[in-house]
Write an enzyme that holds these catalytic residues in place. Structure first.
Site, mmCIF file in Angstrom:
data_model
loop_
_atom_site.group_PDB
_atom_site.id
_atom_site.type_symbol
_atom_site.label_atom_id
_atom_site.label_comp_id
_atom_site.label_asym_id
_atom_site.label_seq_id
_atom_site.Cartn_x
_atom_site.Cartn_y
_atom_site.Cartn_z
ATOM 1 N N ALA A 302 3.908 -15.818 11.482
ATOM 2 C CA ALA A 302 2.500 -16.141 11.683
ATOM 3 C C ALA A 302 1.830 -15.155 12.633
ATOM 4 O O ALA A 302 0.666 -14.785 12.451
ATOM 5 C CB ALA A 302 2.357 -17.557 12.225
ATOM 6 N N ASP A 348 -16.359 27.089 10.991
ATOM 7 C CA ASP A 348 -16.555 28.503 10.715
ATOM 8 C C ASP A 348 -18.025 28.700 10.340
ATOM 9 O O ASP A 348 -18.704 27.745 9.953
ATOM 10 C CB ASP A 348 -15.640 28.918 9.559
ATOM 11 N N ASP A 663 -12.790 28.282 5.582
ATOM 12 C CA ASP A 663 -12.467 28.668 4.212
ATOM 13 C C ASP A 663 -11.515 29.849 4.141
ATOM 14 O O ASP A 663 -10.849 30.037 3.133
ATOM 15 C CB ASP A 663 -13.747 28.984 3.429
ATOM 16 N N ASP A 667 -8.540 30.802 9.153
ATOM 17 C CA ASP A 667 -8.806 29.461 9.676
ATOM 18 C C ASP A 667 -7.591 28.535 9.582
ATOM 19 O O ASP A 667 -7.569 27.484 10.218
ATOM 20 C CB ASP A 667 -9.955 28.804 8.892
ATOM 21 N N GLU A 732 -3.066 -20.365 14.162
ATOM 22 C CA GLU A 732 -1.845 -20.983 13.641
ATOM 23 C C GLU A 732 -0.796 -21.145 14.738
ATOM 24 O O GLU A 732 -0.181 -22.215 14.873
ATOM 25 C CB GLU A 732 -1.276 -20.114 12.511
ATOM 26 N N ASN A 769 -0.799 -17.146 5.441
ATOM 27 C CA ASN A 769 -0.736 -15.715 5.752
ATOM 28 C C ASN A 769 -0.760 -14.842 4.506
ATOM 29 O O ASN A 769 -1.398 -13.792 4.480
ATOM 30 C CB ASN A 769 0.534 -15.404 6.555
ATOM 31 N N THR A 772 -3.999 -17.368 1.198
ATOM 32 C CA THR A 772 -5.414 -17.642 1.458
ATOM 33 C C THR A 772 -6.053 -16.625 2.390
ATOM 34 O O THR A 772 -7.255 -16.372 2.303
ATOM 35 C CB THR A 772 -5.582 -19.055 2.048
#
Length: 950
Positions: A302, A348, A663, A667, A732, A769, A772
């Protein structure tokens, strides 16, 4: 003879060595090249001219990587505990708890594998799958070979449009210009020469060398290959890339922290509750012992939101799909949220912030200045002067002459294919063709001329000229070049439709115009012409033969143009939005400092007082000094790959979460080191795409800002379902704990009879758990924005997904949920705090079980924001409403259907029970609304006080 391998020693530097000596050291005759046998022997010695490829992890490693998450390990422990409890109970039937949790673990792993495979395929689809070829001189003959066959000592023959296949020392260069943006970040093609360079200079200033991965934009040349494969400059970057450590993403750190924390909480809760039950109610039989152990397991389960890893993966996968629709391809799920956490975007310049398309923006003539609008190669844009549309008159006439001359003295081509304008040839020359389309009448006039001769550009002369015959028969000489050089060849000046002497005052003004453009970081080109009646009397063949440098005198100076690689139009608003979101933008480029600072000012990265810090200054800084610099400097220029890496590392040392865009090959190491590297999908190299965690399919910087928003929304949604799951789970845990402690006060002991009396059973906890709770939690993963995520600063590197405020909310809301649940059970029992009930304990517990499920569903709406009312945007998430309706139907089924009643120890409820359960559960909604109202009132008072103080 010195072998090429020995030539790589530190004592030999081809940049500073005469070309003839380089040929001798490399063991090659520049006029004949290597023999075929020698080339084969060197290929066997040095290996193919290719970069070391990244070995893809085998499937078993990628599968195993899905099970290293601390939360997954916690669930594995829960499976083991469930199996032990099942064995203690007698191993009757199937271990449903363990099987369900195991199924969730497998589902999570499958989701991760599928998404990573999808991303790999998407990135592969962006790759340009062509094999490069090179022209070489071997056995005295020109041959075309695949670039992988190049060896040290080969004579590389270069022409316009060629890709340079290896690093080489030039020994012949005819008007040679090479585009090196992918390696150095320099937007302008570099003019090459053969003279050796004195001293140690940066990569972008080694004018006597050509490098693998660059491209010839103009002219011809020949070079001696000095290094191949991993020994090239591109190979050095690839080596740096291999040595770069990839840091875990902030989300991975957060999940790891959460897993460790929940693991400790689970152990404490299980031990405390089992001891409490044993002390309060006692253990009288082996069955009681099994029940207590099973209860401990149930509470451990739980406390851990079992669905969290699967829901997290699904939410990230859905975020990846949404980003892909916006042209951002994410290669790794955990990187999705990182952009939302980014506090700095290092970018860049060339091709990322700018179009990488040289554009004429300004024309300066004797009568004034003309500004040309438009961006890129499309010949569309307004011609204005001082903000007003350019009309007929002297200034327009002069501007048309400047652009017309530049368009004719030109070897580039501009074509339209499928609605996209493309160029062939030198980008600077193409800029004149684009500008001609923006000045009506210029192209039509230029079409009346035909070329009959040319004096080509050279680095020594810094100008070029062509001779053209007009359809009327008149011949003109047209020249363009470095403005100061060209002006020395001029004796007259174009003034409207008149030609006047170029006296000292007018000459000084022309020089001042050139200087003013240079100070604004424009690249300048001067334009001049003269009528050439002396050429008109000769035949066509003689015209070309007689046209030489002697014809480039007594020219008429027409004007000068300012050329720049302009910013993308969508970038400035994107940067403004990023700044509003508290994200700092830093430009890191190999371009000239003046150009970088100009573009940065145009985009709003720096103000008018801001400067660009050159890479040479970084070389002299230690790590502490660099950290001081990155706090204030937002533009770094003339940087090398190692500088980019150091800048990223310095920012990270300052506690920044860094996104890095780029690019070029240069880089790649910084992209890998950054928290999230972003490569350009169109202009980006394959090395860069491999190093990046995200690829922009459209190369649009604005897409990054969209992705930042998406990343922040995803993190918000992660907090939402964490808040929801932990609210419910805490409810719970406290329900069971307080139910056991206060069983006598609430009437449980009296109604429950002999043995242990528990307000919830293990199977009921597991139902909540796994069944639902999971639907609403998943629905919150796709929740739309409730609060504007781009109007707040990025979260700090040490900020937790579950911060102190959320923990307080979890504790208080969990306590309220447990009190509501326990009081509901008490309502239906005789005795206790609320007398008057008549139901059995099983029926009352079923009502409490149902109330607890319903509180979770009300909490789902509460959890969408920590401060905003649940009624704001109540119906914005249809998936959440669907999940709530489904959870209600499932709860009705588990309470009403006999097979499920047996499995989950429930009893049928009548209408009164259902109404009471719903009413009691709604209390948590109103409690949270009051709590949020209090928070908003406090925040409003603080804002008012701050405004008053200001």
């Amino acid at each position: 003879m010195t072998s090429p391998r020995e030539a790589s020693a530190d004592t030999f530097d081809p940049v500073r060595t005469d070309a003839a000596d380089v040929a001798r050291v490399m063991g090659v005759d520049p006029e004949r090249g290597l023999t075929s046998d020698e080339a084969s022997a060197r290929l066997a010695e040095h290996g193919p001219n290719e970069l070391r490829s990244t070995v893809r992890n085998p499937l078993w490693r990628r599968v195993a990587a899905q099970f290293t998450d601390p939360l997954i390990l916690l669930l594995v422990a829960a499976v083991a505990i469930s199996l032990i409890a099942w064995i203690i109970e007698g191993a009757a039937g199937w271990p449903i708890d363990a099987i369900v949790i195991l199924a969730i673990i497998v589902l999570n792993a499958a989701l991760g594998l599928v998404q990573e495979s999808r991303a790999e395929r998407a990135v592969a689809a962006l790759a340009v799958m062509t094999q490069a070829h090179s022209t070489v001189l071997r056995d005295g003959e020109l041959r075309t070979v695949t670039s992988t066959e190049l060896v040290p000592g080969d004579i590389l023959v270069l022409a316009e449009g060629d890709q340079v296949g290896a690093d080489g020392r030039l020994f012949r260069a005819n008007s040679l210009r090479v585009a090196e943006a992918s390696l150095t970040g320099e937007s302008e093609a570099v003019e090459k020469r053969v003279d050796a360079i004195d001293g140690v200079v940066p990569l972008g200033d080694r004018l006597d060398m050509v490098y693998k991965g660059t491209a010839v934009s103009r002219g011809t040349g020949r070079a001696i290959v000095t290094t191949t494969g991993m020994s090239t400059e591109m190979g050095a970057i690839a080596t740096m890339l291999d040595e770069t450590v990839e840091e875990p993403t902030p989300l991975q750190d957060e999940v790891a922290h959460l897993g460790r924390m929940l693991g400790r909480i689970v152990v404490v809760i299980a031990i405390v509750v089992m001891i409490t039950v044993a002390l309060v109610q006692g253990i009288d039989s082996p069955a009681d012992l099994v029940t207590v152990l099973l209860l401990g397991v149930s509470l451990a389960v739980a406390a851990v939101p079992e669905g969290l890893p699967a829901i997290l993966s699904l939410v990230l996968a859905l975020g990846v799909q949404r980003m892909a629709k916006r042209n951002a391809v994410v290669k790794k799920l955990s990187s999705v949220e990182t952009l939302g956490s980014a506090s700095v975007i290092c970018t860049d310049k060339t091709g990322t912030l700018t179009t990488n398309q040289m554009t004429i923006q300004r024309i300066v003539t004797a009568s004034g200045t003309v500004d040309l609008g438009g961006v890129g190669y499309a010949p569309v844009g307004r011609a204005t002067s001082k903000g007003v549309e350019l009309g007929e008159g002297p200034l327009r006439a002069e501007a048309q002459i400047v652009i017309g001359v530049g368009s004719l003295a030109n070897d580039a081509q501009l074509t339209e294919r499928d609605g996209v304008w493309e160029i062939e040839g030198d980008p600077t020359e193409a800029a004149f063709l684009v500008a001609a389309g923006k000045l009506a009448g210029t192209e039509e006039e230029a079409a009346r001329y035909g070329r009959i001769g040319e004096v080509p550009f050279s680095s020594e002369r810094k100008m070029m000229s062509t001779a053209h015959r007009h359809e009327s028969g008149a011949i003109v000489v047209l020249s363009k070049g470095a403005p100061d050089v060209l002006l020395r060849h001029c004796t007259r000046l174009q003034l409207g439709d008149r030609i006047v002497p170029l006296d000292p005052i007018r000459r000084a003004r022309c020089l001042a115009d050139m200087e003013a453009l240079s100070e604004e970081a424009f690249r300048t080109l001067g334009v001049a012409y003269r009528p050439a009646p002396e050429l008109a009397a000769t035949s066509s063949a003689a015209e070309a033969a007689s046209f030489d440098e002697s014809s480039e005198e007594e020219l008429v100076y027409a004007g000068v143009v300012g050329i720049i690689d302009p910013p993308r139009p969508e970038v400035r608003p994107a940067i403004a939005e990023a700044h509003a979101a508290g994200i700092r933008i830093i430009m890191i480029t190999g371009d000239h400092p003046a150009t970088a600072a100009r573009i940065a000012r145009d985009l709003g990265i720096i103000d008018d007082e801001g400067i660009a810090l050159p890479g040479a200054r970084i070389d002299g800084m230690d790590e502490h000094q660099l950290r001081d610099a990155v706090r204030t400097v937002s533009v770094f220029a003339r940087v090398a790959p190692e500088h980019k890496l150091r800048i990223v590392d310095a920012l990270q040392a300052e506690g920044r979460i860094v996104a890095m865009t780029g690019d070029g090959v240069n880089d790649a190491p910084a992209l890998k080191s950054a928290d999230i590297g972003i490569a350009m999908g169109i202009a980006g190299t394959e090395v860069t795409k491999e190093a990046a965690k995200m690829v922009l399919a459209d190369d649009d910087f604005a897409t990054i800002v969209h992705a930042v928003r998406e990343g922040r929304v995803i993190f918000d949604n992660i907090r939402k379902f964490l808040r929801y799951l932990l609210y419910s789970n805490m409810g719970e845990v406290l329900t069971v704990f307080l139910g056991v402690v206060f069983a006598g006060v609430l009437g449980f002991t009296e109604a429950g009879g002999d043995g242990l009396v528990l307000p919830l059973l293990a199977t009921q906890i597991l139902w909540m758990n796994l069944v639902t709770d999971s639907g609403p939690a998943l629905a919150m993963g796709v929740d739309p924005e409730i609060d504007d995520v781009m109007k707040r600063p990025p979260r700090g590197i040490h900020d937790r997904a579950i911060d102190t405020g959320m923990w307080i909310g979890i504790a208080t809301t969990g306590l309220v949920i447990s009190i509501i649940t326990l009081l509901t059970i008490d309502i239906f029992l005789p005795g206790g705090l609320i007398p008057g009930g008549t139901d059995s304990f099983d029926t009352a517990r079923t009502a409490g079980f149902t109330t607890l499920v319903f509180t979770g569903l009300f909490t789902a709406f509460n959890a969408r924001s920590a401060t905003t009312s649940a009624f704001r945007g109540l119906f914005a998430n249809r998936w959440l409403w669907g999940a709530v309706v489904l959870a209600v139907l499932l709860q009705i089924a588990v309470v009403s259907l006999p097979p499920l009643q047996v499995a989950f120890s429930t009893q049928s409820l009548d209408l009164e029970h259902w109404l009471v359960c719903a009413a009691m559960a709604s209390v948590v909604l109103w409690f949270e609304e009051l709590r949020k109202l209090g928070i908003r009132m406090v925040e409003r008072r603080r804002a008012d006080a701050a405004a008053h103080a200001g």
